[in-house]
Write a protein that holds these residues in place. Structure first.
Motif, PDB file in Angstrom:
ATOM      1  N   VAL A 155       0.870  -1.176   0.000  1.00  0.00           N
ATOM      2  CA  VAL A 155       0.000   0.000   0.000  1.00  0.00           C
ATOM      3  C   VAL A 155       0.905   1.224   0.000  1.00  0.00           C
ATOM      4  O   VAL A 155       1.893   1.274   0.737  1.00  0.00           O
ATOM      5  N   THR A 197      -3.077   6.610   0.029  1.00  0.00           N
ATOM      6  CA  THR A 197      -4.082   6.083   0.941  1.00  0.00           C
ATOM      7  C   THR A 197      -5.042   7.195   1.359  1.00  0.00           C
ATOM      8  O   THR A 197      -4.621   8.195   1.927  1.00  0.00           O
ATOM      9  N   GLY A 235      -2.300   0.690  -4.221  1.00  0.00           N
ATOM     10  CA  GLY A 235      -1.200  -0.253  -4.071  1.00  0.00           C
ATOM     11  C   GLY A 235      -1.285  -1.363  -5.085  1.00  0.00           C
ATOM     12  O   GLY A 235      -1.946  -1.227  -6.120  1.00  0.00           O
TER      13      GLY A 235
END
Length: 96
Positions: free
Chosen positions: A9, A14, A66
């Motif tokens: 990730v 994020t 990711g």
């Protein structure tokens, strides 16, 4: 672990709410730590093939954060490029 794959990730991709960022600041914690391990601020996560990801990139609200590769474990690619193993024992357990 069950799928026997390596998941990476990317920290800078994020999604994180403003509330999580503020709470992290108030608690003197790293926001990504709360997002990954906290369990309260979440979004739906799924996987898709490379071809499907190309199509998904154009959908509103979908973010590619990711990738899944051959290997084992969960990792975070930090903003500085360093890759660190995530501690899945710290992850929030929704059904416990």
């Amino acid at each position: 672990n069950e799928s026997k794959v390596k998941i990476t990730v990317e920290e800078d991709k994020t999604p994180m709410s403003t509330y999580t960022k503020k709470t992290a600041t108030d608690l003197n914690k790293n926001p990504i730590t709360l997002a990954l391990y906290g369990g309260e601020d979440y979004q739906l996560v799924g996987t898709a093939s490379k071809n499907d990801c190309k199509k998904l990139r154009n959908l509103k609200g979908v973010k590619i954060i990711g990738q899944v590769l051959k290997g084992n474990g969960a990792f975070l690619k930090q903003k500085d490029g360093k890759v660190v193993k995530l501690n899945m024992n710290k992850a929030f357990k929704h059904f416990k």
